[in-house]
Design a protein around this motif. Structure first.
Motif, mmCIF file in Angstrom:
data_model
loop_
_atom_site.group_PDB
_atom_site.id
_atom_site.type_symbol
_atom_site.label_atom_id
_atom_site.label_comp_id
_atom_site.label_asym_id
_atom_site.label_seq_id
_atom_site.Cartn_x
_atom_site.Cartn_y
_atom_site.Cartn_z
ATOM 1 N N TYR A 49 0.832 -1.201 0.000
ATOM 2 C CA TYR A 49 0.000 0.000 0.000
ATOM 3 C C TYR A 49 0.865 1.250 0.000
ATOM 4 O O TYR A 49 0.546 2.235 -0.666
ATOM 5 C CB TYR A 49 -0.954 0.005 1.199
ATOM 6 C CG TYR A 49 -2.044 -1.035 1.058
ATOM 7 C CD1 TYR A 49 -3.059 -0.868 0.119
ATOM 8 C CD2 TYR A 49 -2.039 -2.175 1.830
ATOM 9 C CE1 TYR A 49 -4.054 -1.825 -0.033
ATOM 10 C CE2 TYR A 49 -3.026 -3.137 1.693
ATOM 11 C CZ TYR A 49 -4.027 -2.953 0.755
ATOM 12 O OH TYR A 49 -5.005 -3.899 0.605
ATOM 13 N N ARG A 50 1.968 1.191 0.732
ATOM 14 C CA ARG A 50 2.892 2.332 0.769
ATOM 15 C C ARG A 50 3.495 2.582 -0.616
ATOM 16 O O ARG A 50 3.600 3.718 -1.065
ATOM 17 C CB ARG A 50 3.989 2.060 1.794
ATOM 18 C CG ARG A 50 4.965 3.180 1.934
ATOM 19 C CD ARG A 50 5.949 2.888 3.056
ATOM 20 N NE ARG A 50 7.049 3.818 2.979
ATOM 21 C CZ ARG A 50 8.282 3.533 3.305
ATOM 22 N NH1 ARG A 50 8.588 2.340 3.742
ATOM 23 N NH2 ARG A 50 9.216 4.436 3.204
ATOM 24 N N GLY A 51 3.893 1.498 -1.296
ATOM 25 C CA GLY A 51 4.438 1.624 -2.642
ATOM 26 C C GLY A 51 3.424 2.177 -3.623
ATOM 27 O O GLY A 51 3.743 3.013 -4.472
ATOM 28 N N ARG A 52 2.177 1.728 -3.499
ATOM 29 C CA ARG A 52 1.113 2.241 -4.368
ATOM 30 C C ARG A 52 0.904 3.729 -4.150
ATOM 31 O O ARG A 52 0.755 4.499 -5.105
ATOM 32 C CB ARG A 52 -0.206 1.518 -4.092
ATOM 33 C CG ARG A 52 -0.217 0.067 -4.470
ATOM 34 C CD ARG A 52 -1.541 -0.543 -4.096
ATOM 35 N NE ARG A 52 -1.480 -1.990 -4.122
ATOM 36 C CZ ARG A 52 -2.477 -2.772 -3.806
ATOM 37 N NH1 ARG A 52 -3.642 -2.267 -3.429
ATOM 38 N NH2 ARG A 52 -2.359 -4.079 -3.858
ATOM 39 N N ALA A 53 0.865 4.131 -2.882
ATOM 40 C CA ALA A 53 0.650 5.546 -2.561
ATOM 41 C C ALA A 53 1.787 6.401 -3.114
ATOM 42 O O ALA A 53 1.555 7.470 -3.686
ATOM 43 C CB ALA A 53 0.520 5.728 -1.050
ATOM 44 N N GLU A 54 3.027 5.929 -2.964
ATOM 45 C CA GLU A 54 4.181 6.672 -3.472
ATOM 46 C C GLU A 54 4.136 6.761 -4.992
ATOM 47 O O GLU A 54 4.372 7.821 -5.574
ATOM 48 C CB GLU A 54 5.472 5.998 -3.013
ATOM 49 C CG GLU A 54 6.713 6.786 -3.365
ATOM 50 C CD GLU A 54 7.985 6.165 -2.808
ATOM 51 O OE1 GLU A 54 9.058 6.700 -3.139
ATOM 52 O OE2 GLU A 54 7.915 5.157 -2.062
ATOM 53 N N LEU A 55 3.825 5.653 -5.650
ATOM 54 C CA LEU A 55 3.734 5.643 -7.108
ATOM 55 C C LEU A 55 2.649 6.597 -7.594
ATOM 56 O O LEU A 55 2.865 7.382 -8.511
ATOM 57 C CB LEU A 55 3.461 4.231 -7.623
ATOM 58 C CG LEU A 55 3.188 4.122 -9.127
ATOM 59 C CD1 LEU A 55 4.380 4.611 -9.944
ATOM 60 C CD2 LEU A 55 2.823 2.690 -9.496
ATOM 61 N N MET A 56 1.475 6.547 -6.980
ATOM 62 C CA MET A 56 0.376 7.405 -7.431
ATOM 63 C C MET A 56 0.703 8.881 -7.233
ATOM 64 O O MET A 56 0.337 9.714 -8.062
ATOM 65 C CB MET A 56 -0.928 7.037 -6.727
ATOM 66 C CG MET A 56 -1.514 5.727 -7.217
ATOM 67 S SD MET A 56 -1.711 5.620 -9.023
ATOM 68 C CE MET A 56 -2.948 6.869 -9.310
ATOM 69 N N GLU A 57 1.404 9.212 -6.170
ATOM 70 C CA GLU A 57 1.813 10.605 -5.968
ATOM 71 C C GLU A 57 2.752 11.043 -7.096
ATOM 72 O O GLU A 57 2.619 12.144 -7.639
ATOM 73 C CB GLU A 57 2.485 10.772 -4.606
ATOM 74 C CG GLU A 57 2.826 12.214 -4.304
ATOM 75 C CD GLU A 57 3.389 12.411 -2.913
ATOM 76 O OE1 GLU A 57 4.105 13.404 -2.722
ATOM 77 O OE2 GLU A 57 3.122 11.581 -2.015
#
Length: 89
Positions: A49-57
């Motif tokens: 989830y952390r990786g997804r959030a960073e990627l989407m940002e």
């Protein structure tokens, strides 16, 4: 209509993630179309989830800079964690 765009992200271990994304007129948000790491298939649901959030940002920043369009419906990692597929519009 906007087409797809490819964003290249250098990961902390030196590998390169290529992410093809586009803007959805249905959800009014960015959508990941395809992704790979060093040319090998990779999937959104394989990421933390952390990786997804960073990627989407990163994708949202890239989109806003490239197209000059301010996104009003940004990715919400808490909705993702809750299992809701579409962001609130």
């Amino acid at each position: 209509m906007l087409g797809t765009r490819v964003y290249k992200w250098e990961l902390s271990d030196g590998r390169i993630m290529s992410v093809e994304y586009t803007y959805s007129n249905v959800t009014k948000a960015l959508v990941v179309v395809d992704m790979s790491i060093d040319g090998k298939l990779h999937r959104w649901n394989w990421m933390s989830y952390r990786g997804r959030a960073e990627l989407m940002e990163l994708l949202e920043d890239d989109f806003e800079f490239f197209y000059g369009i301010q996104l009003s419906n940004k990715y919400d990692s808490e909705l993702d964690r809750a299992g809701l597929k579409e962001p609130a519009v």
